[in-house]
Design a protein around this motif. Structure first.
Motif, PDB file in Angstrom:
ATOM      1  N   GLY A 165       0.820  -1.204   0.000  1.00 31.52           N
ATOM      2  CA  GLY A 165       0.000   0.000   0.000  1.00 31.52           C
ATOM      3  C   GLY A 165       0.853   1.253   0.000  1.00 31.52           C
ATOM      4  N   SER A 166       1.990   1.197   0.690  1.00 38.87           N
ATOM      5  CA  SER A 166       2.900   2.343   0.745  1.00 38.87           C
ATOM      6  C   SER A 166       3.522   2.634  -0.611  1.00 38.87           C
ATOM      7  N   ILE A 167       3.886   1.575  -1.321  1.00 32.70           N
ATOM      8  CA  ILE A 167       4.457   1.739  -2.663  1.00 32.70           C
ATOM      9  C   ILE A 167       3.417   2.356  -3.598  1.00 32.70           C
ATOM     10  N   TRP A 168       2.173   1.902  -3.481  1.00 31.46           N
ATOM     11  CA  TRP A 168       1.096   2.512  -4.266  1.00 31.46           C
ATOM     12  C   TRP A 168       0.978   4.007  -3.949  1.00 31.46           C
ATOM     13  N   VAL A 197       9.603   7.843  -1.468  1.00 30.89           N
ATOM     14  CA  VAL A 197       8.834   6.813  -0.766  1.00 30.89           C
ATOM     15  C   VAL A 197       9.065   5.440  -1.400  1.00 30.89           C
ATOM     16  N   VAL A 198       8.987   5.367  -2.726  1.00 27.94           N
ATOM     17  CA  VAL A 198       9.183   4.089  -3.415  1.00 27.94           C
ATOM     18  C   VAL A 198      10.603   3.583  -3.199  1.00 27.94           C
ATOM     19  N   TRP A 199      11.584   4.476  -3.286  1.00 27.43           N
ATOM     20  CA  TRP A 199      12.979   4.079  -3.089  1.00 27.43           C
ATOM     21  C   TRP A 199      13.208   3.538  -1.688  1.00 27.43           C
ATOM     22  N   LYS A 200      12.576   4.164  -0.700  1.00 26.95           N
ATOM     23  CA  LYS A 200      12.704   3.699   0.677  1.00 26.95           C
ATOM     24  C   LYS A 200      12.101   2.302   0.869  1.00 26.95           C
ATOM     25  N   HIS A 201      11.180   1.918  -0.016  1.00 26.72           N
ATOM     26  CA  HIS A 201      10.525   0.619   0.079  1.00 26.72           C
ATOM     27  C   HIS A 201      11.088  -0.387  -0.927  1.00 26.72           C
ATOM     28  N   ARG A 202      12.237  -0.122  -1.482  1.00 31.86           N
ATOM     29  CA  ARG A 202      12.803  -1.013  -2.503  1.00 31.86           C
ATOM     30  C   ARG A 202      13.057  -2.416  -1.939  1.00 31.86           C
ATOM     31  N   ASN A 204      11.371  -3.822   0.519  1.00 32.34           N
ATOM     32  CA  ASN A 204      10.063  -4.447   0.677  1.00 32.34           C
ATOM     33  C   ASN A 204       9.555  -4.985  -0.652  1.00 32.34           C
ATOM     34  N   LEU A 205       9.781  -4.214  -1.719  1.00 35.91           N
ATOM     35  CA  LEU A 205       9.329  -4.636  -3.042  1.00 35.91           C
ATOM     36  C   LEU A 205      10.006  -5.938  -3.466  1.00 35.91           C
ATOM     37  N   LYS A 206      11.295  -6.044  -3.188  1.00 39.85           N
ATOM     38  CA  LYS A 206      12.015  -7.280  -3.510  1.00 39.85           C
ATOM     39  C   LYS A 206      11.435  -8.460  -2.747  1.00 39.85           C
ATOM     40  N   ARG A 207      11.112  -8.245  -1.478  1.00 38.10           N
ATOM     41  CA  ARG A 207      10.546  -9.329  -0.673  1.00 38.10           C
ATOM     42  C   ARG A 207       9.122  -9.675  -1.102  1.00 38.10           C
ATOM     43  N   GLY A 211       7.892 -13.195  -2.312  1.00 40.42           N
ATOM     44  CA  GLY A 211       6.894 -13.824  -1.460  1.00 40.42           C
ATOM     45  C   GLY A 211       7.319 -13.986  -0.016  1.00 40.42           C
ATOM     46  N   THR A 212       8.307 -13.196   0.407  1.00 33.39           N
ATOM     47  CA  THR A 212       8.829 -13.325   1.776  1.00 33.39           C
ATOM     48  C   THR A 212       8.532 -12.104   2.650  1.00 33.39           C
TER      49      THR A 212
END
Length: 228
Positions: A165-168, A197-202, A204-207, A211-212
């Protein structure tokens, strides 16, 4: 600069730049007051950045400590964003027409996020900017907030991945801004906020793709369940 004005006929470019710098500095230092770090480090005497994901944000604070002090974290990150945006509005209103207040919101919001993510008093290790960024979206325009927060809530509830949701929220912010304002300056600032914001969640995006990624739960994790 066509938008410079004053009752007497105009203000100088130097004064305009000085006001912009003042807004940026004030917003940055307000952003540095990271609620999760302040509460955990100075009240609980246990820095949140040493636990869980290592992030100085609301989610990691709640997962690590829980309790009523979570409300203090929320209020700190919300109120500092409100204060930063109001400072930007006031100073940009001096620079130009009333329409410049919108640019002031985005300008101050960008520097507030920078302060939250890279706080100078906490060794430049801060949070990911979702709570403060969401507050900035609310302060900017309700239509933009509807897109940002609406998508965030739907994705977070359906998937239990707050990070998704944060990446969105970060990715949709510049698109919603352009749809509402059609202004290049605000678009560039919105794109900067969204990219941060997206860069800070990079990670999380990989995980998420692997699926982790951890799913959010209202039940606080025990110490043995926390990530190293």
């Amino acid at each position: 600069m066509y938008w410079l004005h004053h009752e007497g006929g105009g203000i100088t470019v130097a004064l305009a730049l000085l006001l912009m710098l003042a807004a940026a500095a004030a917003a940055y230092f307000l952003g540095c007051f990271n609620g999760a770090v302040i509460v955990s480090k100075y009240i609980l005497r246990d820095d949140v950045r040493k636990h869980g994901s290592g992030n100085a944000g609301l989610t990691n604070f709640y997962r690590t400590f829980g309790g009523p002090l979570t409300v203090v974290v929320i209020l700190t990150d919300v109120l500092k964003a409100v204060a930063a945006v109001l400072v930007g509005m006031v100073l940009f209103r001096v620079i130009g027409t009333q329409a410049m207040e919108t640019a002031g919101k985005y300008w101050a919001g960008t520097f507030c996020l920078l302060g939250h993510m890279f706080p100078c008093m906490f060794k430049f290790k801060g949070g990911k900017g979702i709570l403060s960024g969401g507050t900035i979206a609310l302060m900017v325009d309700w239509r933009i907030a509807l897109v940002v927060w609406g998508g965030f809530l739907v994705l977070a509830i359906l998937t239990k991945w707050v990070s998704l949701g944060s990446i969105w929220a970060g990715a949709s912010f510049p698109f919603a801004t352009w749809f509402v304002y059609h202004d290049l300056f605000t678009l560039l600032l919105a794109a900067a906020c969204g990219a941060l914001v997206v860069w800070k969640h990079r990670g999380n995006l990989k995980r998420i793709l692997a699926g982790t990624e951890s799913k959010f739960s209202f039940h606080r994790k025990k110490e043995g369940e926390r990530k190293p």
